[in-house]
Design an enzyme around this catalytic site. Sequence first.
Site, PDB file in Angstrom:
ATOM      1  N   HIS A  59       0.854  -1.195   0.000  1.00 49.13           N
ATOM      2  CA  HIS A  59       0.000   0.000   0.000  1.00 49.13           C
ATOM      3  C   HIS A  59       0.887   1.241   0.000  1.00 49.13           C
ATOM      4  CE1 HIS A  59      -3.962   1.955   1.224  1.00 49.13           C
ATOM      5  NE2 HIS A  59      -3.088   2.947   1.331  1.00 49.13           N
ATOM      6  N   HIS A  61       1.418   5.088  -2.081  1.00 50.15           N
ATOM      7  CA  HIS A  61       0.934   6.087  -3.030  1.00 50.15           C
ATOM      8  C   HIS A  61       2.116   6.497  -3.907  1.00 50.15           C
ATOM      9  CE1 HIS A  61      -3.075   6.638  -1.165  1.00 50.15           C
ATOM     10  NE2 HIS A  61      -2.424   6.234  -0.076  1.00 50.15           N
ATOM     11  N   GLY A  66      -2.960  12.402  -1.008  1.00 53.07           N
ATOM     12  CA  GLY A  66      -3.401  13.673  -0.456  1.00 53.07           C
ATOM     13  C   GLY A  66      -4.240  14.493  -1.407  1.00 53.07           C
ATOM     14  N   GLY A  67      -4.288  15.785  -1.136  1.00 50.57           N
ATOM     15  CA  GLY A  67      -5.138  16.697  -1.888  1.00 50.57           C
ATOM     16  C   GLY A  67      -6.262  17.253  -1.050  1.00 50.57           C
ATOM     17  N   GLU A  68      -6.526  16.634   0.117  1.00 50.77           N
ATOM     18  CA  GLU A  68      -7.543  17.198   1.004  1.00 50.77           C
ATOM     19  C   GLU A  68      -7.109  18.600   1.438  1.00 50.77           C
ATOM     20  OE1 GLU A  68      -7.324  12.734   2.273  1.00 50.77           O
ATOM     21  OE2 GLU A  68      -5.906  14.301   1.717  1.00 50.77           O
ATOM     22  N   THR A  97      -7.735   9.529  -1.895  1.00 46.86           N
ATOM     23  CA  THR A  97      -8.932  10.361  -1.975  1.00 46.86           C
ATOM     24  C   THR A  97      -9.094  10.973  -3.362  1.00 46.86           C
ATOM     25  OG1 THR A  97      -8.419  10.994   0.309  1.00 46.86           O
ATOM     26  CG2 THR A  97     -10.196  12.175  -0.775  1.00 46.86           C
ATOM     27  N   TYR A 128     -10.589   6.013  -3.798  1.00 43.54           N
ATOM     28  CA  TYR A 128     -11.592   5.985  -2.735  1.00 43.54           C
ATOM     29  C   TYR A 128     -13.011   5.855  -3.293  1.00 43.54           C
ATOM     30  CZ  TYR A 128      -8.729   7.503   1.300  1.00 43.54           C
ATOM     31  OH  TYR A 128      -7.838   7.585   2.330  1.00 43.54           O
ATOM     32  N   LYS A 153      -8.947  -0.643  -5.674  1.00 41.73           N
ATOM     33  CA  LYS A 153      -8.931   0.060  -4.388  1.00 41.73           C
ATOM     34  C   LYS A 153     -10.271   0.756  -4.183  1.00 41.73           C
ATOM     35  CE  LYS A 153      -7.218   2.889  -1.026  1.00 41.73           C
ATOM     36  NZ  LYS A 153      -6.212   3.930  -1.298  1.00 41.73           N
ATOM     37  N   ARG A 160     -14.901  10.444   3.642  1.00 47.31           N
ATOM     38  CA  ARG A 160     -14.439  10.761   2.284  1.00 47.31           C
ATOM     39  C   ARG A 160     -14.815   9.664   1.282  1.00 47.31           C
ATOM     40  NH1 ARG A 160      -8.390  11.155   4.121  1.00 47.31           N
ATOM     41  NH2 ARG A 160      -9.251   9.505   5.429  1.00 47.31           N
ATOM     42  N   HIS A 192      -9.604   0.656   1.851  1.00 49.45           N
ATOM     43  CA  HIS A 192      -9.258   1.633   2.884  1.00 49.45           C
ATOM     44  C   HIS A 192     -10.406   1.660   3.889  1.00 49.45           C
ATOM     45  CE1 HIS A 192      -8.439   5.776   4.511  1.00 49.45           C
ATOM     46  NE2 HIS A 192      -9.753   5.750   4.622  1.00 49.45           N
ATOM     47  N   HIS A 221      -5.637  -0.560   7.096  1.00 47.29           N
ATOM     48  CA  HIS A 221      -5.788   0.383   8.219  1.00 47.29           C
ATOM     49  C   HIS A 221      -6.608  -0.258   9.345  1.00 47.29           C
ATOM     50  CE1 HIS A 221      -4.250   2.944   5.169  1.00 47.29           C
ATOM     51  NE2 HIS A 221      -5.408   3.339   4.658  1.00 47.29           N
ATOM     52  N   ASP A 271       1.421   2.781   3.798  1.00 47.59           N
ATOM     53  CA  ASP A 271       0.663   3.922   3.274  1.00 47.59           C
ATOM     54  C   ASP A 271       1.626   4.994   2.773  1.00 47.59           C
ATOM     55  OD1 ASP A 271      -1.615   5.260   2.531  1.00 47.59           O
ATOM     56  OD2 ASP A 271      -2.224   5.843   4.541  1.00 47.59           O
ATOM     57  N   SER A 275      -1.117  10.984   2.378  1.00 48.36           N
ATOM     58  CA  SER A 275      -1.261  12.106   3.302  1.00 48.36           C
ATOM     59  C   SER A 275      -1.781  11.624   4.649  1.00 48.36           C
ATOM     60  CB  SER A 275      -2.222  13.148   2.730  1.00 48.36           C
ATOM     61  OG  SER A 275      -3.527  12.611   2.634  1.00 48.36           O
TER      62      SER A 275
END
Length: 376
Positions: A59, A61, A66-68, A97, A128, A153, A160, A192, A221, A271, A275
Site C-alpha cells: 500500500h 501512493h 493527499g489533496g484534502e 482520496t 476511494y 482500491k 471521504r 481503505h 488500516h 501507506d 497524506s
Amino acid sequence: MRLIKHVKVFRENAWRDSDILLEGERIAAIDDRIEAWAPGLTESEGCGMKAIPGYLDRHVHITGGGGEGGFSNEAPPVRIGELIRGGVTTVTGVLGTDGLTRSVESLAAKAMALEEEGLTAYFLTGSYSYPSPSVTGSVKKDIVMLKNCLGVKLAISDHRSSCILDHELARLAADVWQAGILKGHPAFVHLHVGHGKEGISQLIRLAEKTDLPVRVFQPTHMGNHMDDAGHFAKMGGWVDFTVLEDEESNADQMVYALEHCPWEKVTFSTDGNGSMPVWNENKEMKGIGICKVSGIHATVQTLVQRKGLSLEQAILPCTLNVAKALGLPDKGCLKQGALGDILLLDDQLEIQSVYALGKELFHEGRLTFTPKFSDI
C-alpha cells in the site's frame, strides 16, 4: 551470476551458515557452502550477516497521495531510493482520496517506471470513489488486460468515501473475482477502512451472505478496528495494518494483531507517500503530514529488539504473508527458484545490502546505481 558468501539464512527451522547463488533474477541455490565458477561470476562477502527476503509493501501512493484541503496539500511521488533504503523490493501502488487530478493511467506508468529501474511494482485500479476510475472504463477489463493490475482500491467507513451500498460492493467484488479467474491470478478488493461507525461490518455481512470467497475482500488500516480484524481473520480473511512514524505504537499494534489473529493472515504496509490529514470532530482538516516508506523496517527492528519477537517471526507480515495475500508464490521467501529479493542485516538489524531481482541496488549506505533523476 552472483555468489553471496557467508550469510545466515533461516532454513530447516534454524539460522544456518549459508551461501546463496543467484542466477539472473532468481535464487539458483542455497546451501551450507557453494563452490561455483562461471564466466562473469561475481562474489560478495556477507560477513555473517542475516539474509532475509526483501519486503513487500502492499500500500504505497507511488504517484503521491493527499489533496484534502487544496492542491498544495498533494504529496509528491515516491522516489525509488526511498523504497530501496527501506528494504522494499516489491511495491503495490494505489490512489487515495483524489482520483480526479491523479489517474490510474499515471499510477500504471509509475509502476512501470519503478520496474525499469529494478524493482517489482504492481498497482490497483480505482481510488476511494465508487464508481471506480479505471483505464479501460471497466474494473474487470483493467484487471484482465493490464499486466500488473492486481485488483481495485476502494474506501469504506470514511467520511471521504462514496458510502457504497451492500449490493454495489457485492457486484464490484464479483467482477473482481471473475477477472481474477479469467486472468489466472487471484484478484481482490483492497479496502481503505476509515474510523467510521460500521468498521468492516459490511465486509463481514457480504462474506457471510454471498458466495464470494472471503479472500476477495482485503481491508487495510485495521488498527482502527482491532476487534473486527480478529473476527475477519478468523473467518479466513487477510487483514492489513498500517505502520506510521511512532515505532513503539506500531510494534504494540502488531503484537496485539498477532495475538488476536491467525499469524498467517496478518500483513502490514506503510501507506507510503499518502497524506496524514488531521480532522476535528466536525470533519474539518486542521493539519496534514505524509507517511514514510521506511516504516516497515523500523517496525521489524522494534518487534525484535523491544518486543521479544524472533526475526523470522517479525518479518512474516511484510514478506511471506503479503506474498500469499497478493498471490505471488515466488516472493517473500528465500529458497531455490524464488526471485532474488534479499536484504542483508547486520547485528543491529540495520540494512547493509539490498538485492532486487538478483541485482544489488544498495550497499553499505549507498545506492549502487544512479536513478534516472536525482534521489536524495
